[in-house]
Motif scaffolding. Sequence first.
Motif, mmCIF file in Angstrom:
data_model
loop_
_atom_site.group_PDB
_atom_site.id
_atom_site.type_symbol
_atom_site.label_atom_id
_atom_site.label_comp_id
_atom_site.label_asym_id
_atom_site.label_seq_id
_atom_site.Cartn_x
_atom_site.Cartn_y
_atom_site.Cartn_z
ATOM 1 N N GLY A 121 17.359 3.076 19.671
ATOM 2 C CA GLY A 121 17.672 2.054 18.746
ATOM 3 C C GLY A 121 18.825 2.462 17.592
ATOM 4 N N ASN A 149 11.287 6.197 20.301
ATOM 5 C CA ASN A 149 11.733 4.932 20.806
ATOM 6 C C ASN A 149 11.261 3.536 20.428
ATOM 7 O OD1 ASN A 149 14.162 6.097 22.139
ATOM 8 N ND2 ASN A 149 12.686 6.789 23.709
ATOM 9 N N LYS A 150 10.184 4.013 19.305
ATOM 10 C CA LYS A 150 9.442 2.845 18.666
ATOM 11 C C LYS A 150 9.636 2.715 17.405
ATOM 12 C CE LYS A 150 6.211 3.039 22.921
ATOM 13 N NZ LYS A 150 4.918 3.378 23.169
ATOM 14 N N LEU A 160 14.523 -2.512 17.662
ATOM 15 C CA LEU A 160 14.910 -1.366 17.495
ATOM 16 C C LEU A 160 16.073 -1.326 16.800
ATOM 17 C CD1 LEU A 160 14.250 0.114 21.198
ATOM 18 C CD2 LEU A 160 12.838 0.703 19.245
ATOM 19 N N SER A 165 13.222 -0.776 13.152
ATOM 20 C CA SER A 165 14.381 -1.212 12.689
ATOM 21 C C SER A 165 14.556 -1.200 11.223
ATOM 22 C CB SER A 165 15.114 -2.611 13.246
ATOM 23 O OG SER A 165 14.264 -3.533 12.600
#
Length: 878
Positions: free
Chosen positions: A529, A448-449, A55, A452
């Motif tokens: 993240g 939240n997934k 994340l 990055s």
Amino acid sequence: MKYMGANELRESYLSFFEGKEHLRLKSAPLIPKNDKSLLLINSGMAPLKPYFTGLETPPKKRITTCQKCIRTGDIENVGKTSRHGTFFEMLGNFSFGDYFKNEIIPWAWEYITEVLAIPKDKLYVTIHLSDDEAFEIWTSKTDIDPKRIFRLGEDNFWEVGIGPCGPCSEIHFDRGAGKIETSEQFEEASEADKIVEFWNLVFTQFDKDEDGKYNNLAHPNIDTGMGLERIATIMQGVNNIFEIDTVKNIVNRVCELTNSKYGQDSEKDISIRIITDHVKSISMMLCDGVQPSNEGRGYVLRRLLRRAARHGRKLGAEGIFLHKIVDTVVENYGGAYEELREKQDFIKKIVTLEEERFNETIDAGMDKLQVVIDEVLANNKNIIEGKDIFTLYDTFGFPVELTEEIAEEKNLKIDLEGFKSHMEEQRRRAQEARGENTYMGSDENPINKISSDIITEFDGYSKTILQAKAIVLATKTEFVNELIKGEEGYVVTNVTPFYAEMGGQVGDKGIISNENCKIEVIDCKKNVGGKIIHYVKVIEGKLTLNELVTLEVNKERRGAISKNHTATHMLHEALREVLGSHVSQSGSYVDQERLRFDFTHFSAITEDELNKIEALVNEKIMEVFEVKTDVMSIEEAKKSGAMALFDDKYAADVRVVSVGEFSKELCGGTHVYNSGQIGIIKIVSESGVAAGIRRIEAVTGVNAIKFMENKNNLLKEVSSMLKCSDKDIVKRLNSQIHELKDKEKEIFELKAKLVQGAEDDILANAREIRGVKVVTSKVEGLDGNSLRDLADKIRNKMELGVVVLASAVDGKVNFVAMATKNSLSSGVHCGKVIKEAATVAGGGGGGRPDMAQAGGKNAEMIEKALEKAYEVLETLVK
């Protein structure tokens, strides 16, 4: 194997891994960031979870830390065993998709056998049953004797809920177990503490999904943890974490303050160890921003402090003393954690306030316990029920062992199993309130997934409108290729002028649009993240993935927020100048309406001080200082005198916001260009929010003008009602207050005369139950105090009896019951009587056998309530 102090060991470990190209990071604060699964950081890897999940991108693929940790799951064992403690330090080295087993296993062996020089014949290694790879590396890349490697089951597999997990290899020290040839013998020796595990190498190579399937990670990670206290016991040749150098110094201070000797009395030793551990923990927690409260992490802090205070009492400590131990904690840990030294005085002050409060609480608990004991004896029982013990413990912070000790003095027992049942029920409710655990404890929704790899540049300090590409679209349940009219969801763009909620400043609102759609931005926040997410609702048309859009921030709202944010910085500096340099920020909230600022201070601010603070901020606003922003390294920022929250993590480069020469702080928020834009500040309230924490709320600009206009209008309304000019309001009110007092005195005297005449009339209607005279009566217009006085006078005229009175004033019902002392042996219990009677009138209450009070809501039920009192007495009187 040479002796090494705990501080020397910490530095030795971190330096070793720096030599293996690891980046050394400071310990993260004990309060988790963006992780709802934890109350407090409890392991070395916990603050690094976003890096393991992908994340967030780590600052380097190799990291080493010494992390402060708190665990309270085994709090009842603290002080009783050689290895349990609530605070500990976890040494760790981590790889985020860089090296794996081939590197860490020989490095671990090198550090243990060459740097620490632990004899190889004192070491054992365990691996997971199925981990042939680890066995091959241990036997080929180190010179460990293969017979000293044992394969174990679930103890050598690490996982927490869903998410990253994998097998692990633990390294153990032999304290004199004798010959070990089998896994069974090894586990028996471990259970007996003859073999102690001190380093765990976790090979995070799987990702457990919601179906329980273990999927291979594309880039396996390394997560190791070595308890500093545990390895220190080995290196210092002691068997107890309380005997290592840094902790033993605190033990010695506890003994000095309590006039105790360690090692002569096992029960006293337990108390000494509990105080030592708990004061260390509360010092670290307070330092990192945890505040005493009755819930969450604040309750953990308060519970630890009260346990320590209670054990001080057991050792005979007089008055408050815990704050004196804080100095020794700082002496031993301040070198590694400089923030302890910076906050030393603050920590001591909070500990002092809390210990004083606990002493008062203990006294209140004693009163409550006495009521419970009276009821138990009145009912001819010999046991205090679990629910009462729990109430004493939970509401009054009253230790169970103290309840048990006092009960024994009265020849009573306590229902410990019942108490444990209530404790378990409380834990269950707390778990349900937290919900099902996930790896990060975050909401299981798409935002939240986000990978990055997705990057959003914030370009909103000087802009409120710009063009960008929509690179991620999602509803509340899934990623999508388009959002259509009426849908709510999330939009991520490659660049944005929208400020995401952070540092106490709320997120921006505004519009995202192009020729195909118009979308309202309801909020802007960061996900777990750290990605900037626009929370949106589609007003018109539809938005398709990868479309170009125009993002426009609500400029007027942003301007109001910026005024309040800059004013917050100026308020902070004014507080320090008026109240003292001990003032530091504890929290803040800034929106378009007002600002809220929490800060450390130990008493209510006087009216004069508030006036000085407000006047100083307004004076500086009107000097029209330039508000300047500079980007520099954290070291340069500190050297420049910029204030920082040292419990926050900062990047290598930081923004320093200066308001002329008056204020200078690290800050990532939005601000005005000069102080004059704020216009004016008006403080609207000042209050306490926790021990040693005060809160100021204020308004600025147009909102400050509106606030003063409202006050002025209220003043005009009051003067109109009082039929006087504004300047005569106080004089007129004083006059009316004196008139009211005279009338109240007159009414009181009239009531007293009426009551005096009523005593004999009430007594004349007495009934008798097996020799006990019972008087019940409804008395008109008496408040609680007058009703109590009347009941007391009637009781004094009775030889053997009970009086129950009720009165209603302004719709509120008051009940009082009193009994002569000699009637109690007949079974009379006023608390039980009043409780049943008040229930009839929609109320409740209770009290002692000889006197009790209660309230009610239904005045029309008073007669029935009094009849109920008589019925209850019929069942009680023998």
